[in-house]
Enzyme design. Structure first.
Site, PDB file in Angstrom:
ATOM      1  N   PHE A 142       4.343 -18.292 -49.163  1.00 18.57           N
ATOM      2  CA  PHE A 142       5.408 -18.668 -48.233  1.00 18.57           C
ATOM      3  C   PHE A 142       5.410 -20.169 -48.018  1.00 18.57           C
ATOM      4  CE2 PHE A 142       4.196 -14.386 -47.001  1.00 18.57           C
ATOM      5  CZ  PHE A 142       5.415 -13.762 -46.733  1.00 18.57           C
ATOM      6  N   ASP A 143       6.595 -20.718 -47.932  1.00 22.20           N
ATOM      7  CA  ASP A 143       6.719 -22.082 -47.427  1.00 22.20           C
ATOM      8  C   ASP A 143       6.522 -21.933 -45.906  1.00 22.20           C
ATOM      9  OD1 ASP A 143       7.597 -24.775 -47.111  1.00 22.20           O
ATOM     10  OD2 ASP A 143       9.507 -23.977 -46.422  1.00 22.20           O
TER      11      ASP A 143
END
Length: 655
Positions: free
Chosen positions: A346-347
C-alpha cells in the site's frame, strides 16, 4: 454520449441481427422438430410429410450456425459451429433426420441462451452509458438554453437543477449540494460538494480538490449548482469507463488463452478421428451407415462448446458485477491474477491514511494554562499559509471552539525551522529544536525525552516558545482512515498473508501507523524510485504482488506490480490509464470485495473447465464403443453448456 453508446456496443465474437431473432429461430426449429416427430409416431401419413417438417426444422436450427461456420472457414479456421453443421448433415445423410434436428435445436437454443447470458453481463456494463443525461442547461449571457450534451464546449457554464443528473465533468463555481456519486464510484452515501473560487484562468481537472468536482451521470441533491465544464462528453469519466469496459473483453485471461490454444489443435484432431471412424466398417463387421452413425455421434460428443464458453462467460460476469459496485477491472487477466494474490503493498498517504495532517497533542508546559496556550498557537498559526499551520489552526478552532482575535502580527517563516511572530508585543517561536537554538531559548532534557517519545510514535512535533521560554509542545500526524484497520482485518480473513506499507515519510511514522491498523510491515523514507526497488524485492520474495495507490505518484511502482489497484480513480486520468483495477470511489473498504470477487471468478472458471472437459472425457469413449446414441450425446453435450453458462451468471449476484 450518443456516439459513445454506439461505439460501446461492439458486438461480441458473434454478430447477429438480434438475440431475439436467434432465440425465435431456435424455438421454431424445436416446434417443427416436435411436429415431425408427432406425425411420424401418431399419424399414418406419407413419409414426405414428416420429412418436410424436419427439413424446415433444419433450416431454422442451422441458419445462424451456418453463417458463423462459413465466416470462420473463409478465415481459414474450423470451429465448433462447423463440427455441429457437419454432424447434422451426416445425420441427414443416414436418414436420422429427427436426431439431426434435435442436435440443431439444442445447439441453437444453447447458442441463443449463451448470447443472452453474455448480453446480460454486457448490458449491466452498458447501463453505465445510460447514466448520462442527453441534454444540459447552458447558461449564456444570463439566459438558460437546453443543448445536446455533445454540443457542450470546455469552459461552458451549465446549471444543474436539484435532483437531476449532472451533464458534464466539471468544477462547481456556484452553489453547494450533496451529490449521489454511486453510479460512478459505488459510494452509498451522497458526498457534500461546494463551490470553488474561480478566477479568469481555467483550472486543471486533476489538480482541483475532489470536493469541488462533479462527474457526468451523478445525481445532484436539493440545491441548484453552476458547473464550469472541464471535459467534453467523449472524455468524461463515464465515457472512458464504458470504453474501457468494452475494451476489457479483448484482454483475454490466461485461462482463456490456454483454452483457445487447446481448441486450435483439438478441433482438427476431432475431424480426423471422425473421418477415420467413418471407415470402421472396413475393419469390423458392420454396415457403412452404422460406422457413419457412430462417427457422427462422436462428432457431437467431442465438440468442446462448454469449454469455449466456460471462461469468457465467467470473466464477463465478474467484470460486470464489479462495475455495478464502482470498480473497474480491466480484463480477464487482471481478474484472474488478482485472485492469486497473497501479498499487497500500500502507498500510505491518502490510501491507508486520510492524507491530511491532524492535531494530535497539545502539551502546555511551565505553568502555562491550556486555554491561553491554544489561543497563542491559534493566533500565530492562522497567519501562516503553510499546510501544517492551516491544519493546526483548523483543528484548534474545532476542538476548542475558539476564534482568532487578530492579536498576533509580523509573522515570518524561517526556512526548514518553523515560524516566528509577535503576540501581545512579545516574540513567539513555533518550530523545531534548531529554531529554539538560534533564538537562544533553553530546551531541557525532560522536554527532549517527551519529544522523542512522540517522534517514536510517528508524530511531527513542534516546540512553542513565548517570552524567551518554552511554553509547550504541539504535534500533528497524518491519521489512519477510520476504515483502514477493519479493511486489513477482512483482507487477512480472506487469506492475504502480507500487507506492506511503502511511504516517503519517516520510518517512525510508518511503524506507528502500521501498528495502529495491523500491517505486517512498513518501509519508510522511500522516494518514488525506492518504491520501485521495494516492489522488485517483494516480487522476488513473494512471486506475485498487488500494489494499491492513488495512481499518480505511484505509477512507476504500480506498473511493475502483478496487479495495480488505483483508489479514487474517478476523475484521475493517470489512475484510469495505468491501473489494472480502479476503485472509482476513495473507499479502501471495497478492496476485500474485489479480491473476493476475483477469487470467486477463478473458482467458477475452474469448475466450468472441469465440467466441460469431464463431459467430453466421458462421452467420447462411450460413443466410440457404441454405448450411447446420438440423442443422448446431444442432451449431455448441450446440457453441460447450459450448466456452465448458468454457473458463470451466479457471479452477477456476488456479495
Amino acid at each position: 454520449m450518443v456516439e459513445q453508446k454506439e461505439e460501446s456496443q461492439t458486438p461480441s465474437h458473434h454478430s447477429h441481427p438480434s438475440n431475439k431473432t436467434e432465440l425465435f429461430f431456435a424455438l421454431f426449429c424445436g416446434v417443427f422438430l416436435s411436429i415431425g416427430f408427432l406425425i411420424e409416431q401418431l399419424v399414418v401419413l406419407p413419409t414426405w410429410v414428416s420429412l418436410s417438417s424436419y427439413i424446415i426444422s433444419y433450416f431454422f436450427g442451422g441458419y445462424f450456425i451456418s453463417i458463423e461456420a462459413s465466416k470462420k472457414i473463409i478465415q481459414g479456421g474450423f470451429d465448433i459451429d462447423f463440427l455441429m453443421i457437419a454432424a447434422a448433415a451426416g445425420a441427414a445423410y443416414i436418414d436420422k433426420w429427427p436426431e439431426g434436428a434435435l442436435l440443431l435445436f439444442l445447439f441453437s437454443l444453447g447458442h441463443a441462451l449463451e448470447h443472452y447470458a453474455m448480453d446480460k453481463a454486457k448490458k449491466s456494463i452498458e447501463a453505465l452509458g445510460e447514466l448520462s443525461p442527453k441534454t444540459a442547461l447552458l447558461k449564456k449571457e444570463g439566459s438558460l438554453k437546453e443543448v445536446a450534451i455533445k454540443d457542450l464546449r470546455i469552459n461552458d457554464i451549465i446549471v444543474v437543477k436539484p435532483n437531476t443528473k449532472i451533464a458534464a465533468d466539471g468544477v462547481i463555481i456556484n452553489g453547494s449540494s450533496s451529490v449521489n456519486q454511486a453510479p460512478i464510484t459505488g459510494e452509498s452515501m451522497p458526498v457534500d460538494k461546494t463551490f470553488m473560487e474561480y478566477g479568469t484562468n481555467s483550472p486543471s481537472f486533476d489538480e482541483i480538490d475532489k470536493k469541488h468536482i462533479v462527474f457526468t451521470g451523478t445525481i445532484n441533491g436539493d440545491s441548484s449548482l453552476d458547473v464550469l465544464v472541464l471535459k467534453l462528453s467523449k472524455d468524461s469519466t463515464v465515457s472512458r469507463l464504458i470504453k474501457m469496459v468494452s475494451d476489457v473483453e479483448t484482454q483475454k485471461s490466461p485461462t482463456q488463452r490456454l483454452t483457445k490454444k487447446f481448441e486450435k489443435w483439438y478441433v482438427p484432431l476431432v475431424i480426423l478421428v471422425v473421418v477415420l471412424l467413418c471407415f470402421a466398417y472396413l475393419i469390423i463387421d458392420e454396415s457403412f451407415n452404422s460406422s457413419l452413425y457412430r462417427a457422427i455421434t462422436v462428432l457431437v460428443a467431442a465438440s468442446p462448446c462448454a469449454l469455449a464458453i466456460s471462461t469468457p462467460s465467467a470473466v464477463l460476469s465478474g467484470i460486470a458485477r464489479a462495475a455495478q459496485k464502482g470498480v473497474l477491472i480491466k480484463g480477464g487477466k487482471a481478474l484472474e491474477r488478482l485472485g492469486e494474490i497473497t501479498t499487497i503493498a500500500f502507498d500510505k498517504t491518502g490510501t491507508l491514511t486520510e492524507g491530511k495532517p491532524k492535531l494530535t497533542h497539545v502539551i502546555p508546559l511551565n505553568d502555562f494554562n491550556e486555554k491561553d496556550f491554544v489561543q497563542l498557537v491559534l493566533e500565530v498559526e492562522s497567519l501562516s499559509n503553510h499546510p501544517l499551520a492551516k491544519a493546526i489552526a483548523k483543528d484548534i478552532k474545532s476542538q476548542y471552539h475558539i476564534e482568532v482575535t487578530n492579536k498576533a502580527s509580523e509573522v515570518n517563516a524561517v526556512q526548514g525551522k518553523g515560524i516566528q511572530a509577535t503576540y501581545h508585543r512579545e516574540k513567539v517561536f513555533i518550530g523545531n529544536r534548531s529554531l529554539m537554538e538560534s533564538a537562544a531559548i533553553e530546551v531541557d532534557q525532560v522536554l527532549i525525552s517527551k519529544m522523542e517519545q512522540l517522534l517514536k510514535n510517528g508524530h511531527t512535533v513542534m516546540i512553542v516558545a513565548y517570552k524567551n521560554k518554552v511554553a509547550g509542545l504541539i504535534s500533528v500526524m497524518d491519521t489512519p482512515r477510520k476504515t483502514a484497520a477493519s479493511t486489513l482485518k477482512s483482507l487477512k480473513e480472506i487469506g492475504i498473508k502480507r500487507m506492506i506499507m511503502l511511504t516517503g515519510d519517516h520510518q517512525n511514522v510508518g511503524d506507528a501507523i502500521a501498528k495502529q491498523i495491523g500491517l505486517t510491515e512498513a518501509r519508510g523514507n522511500l522516494l518514488p524510485e525506492d518504491k520501485v526497488d521495494a516492489i522488485k524485492s517483494l516480487l522476488v520474495r513473494d512471486g506475485k504482488i498487488a500494489m494499491v495507490g492513488d495512481g499518480v505518484n505511484d505509477a512507476p511502482a504500480m506498473a511493475l506490480s502483478t496487479v495495480s489497484i488505483a483508489m479514487g480513480a474517478a476523475g484521475s486520468d493517470v489512475a484510469l490509464e495505468t491501473a489494472d483495477v480502479a476503485l472509482m470511489s476513495d473507499k479502501i473498504e471495497n478492496l476485500p470485495f474485489v479480491i473476493g470477487l476475483s477469487r470467486a471468478s477463478k473458482r467458477v472458471i475452474k469448475q466450468n473447465i472441469w465440467i466441460s472437459l469431464g463431459v467430453v472425457v466421458l462421452l467420447v469413449p462411450a460413443t466410440i464403443l457404441g454405448l450411447t446414441n446420438i440423442g443422448l450425446a446431444v442432451v449431455f453435450h448441450e446440457g453441460s453448456t447450459l450448466v456452465v453458462v448458468l454457473n458463470a451468471l451466479r457471479l452477477l449476484r456476488f456479495k
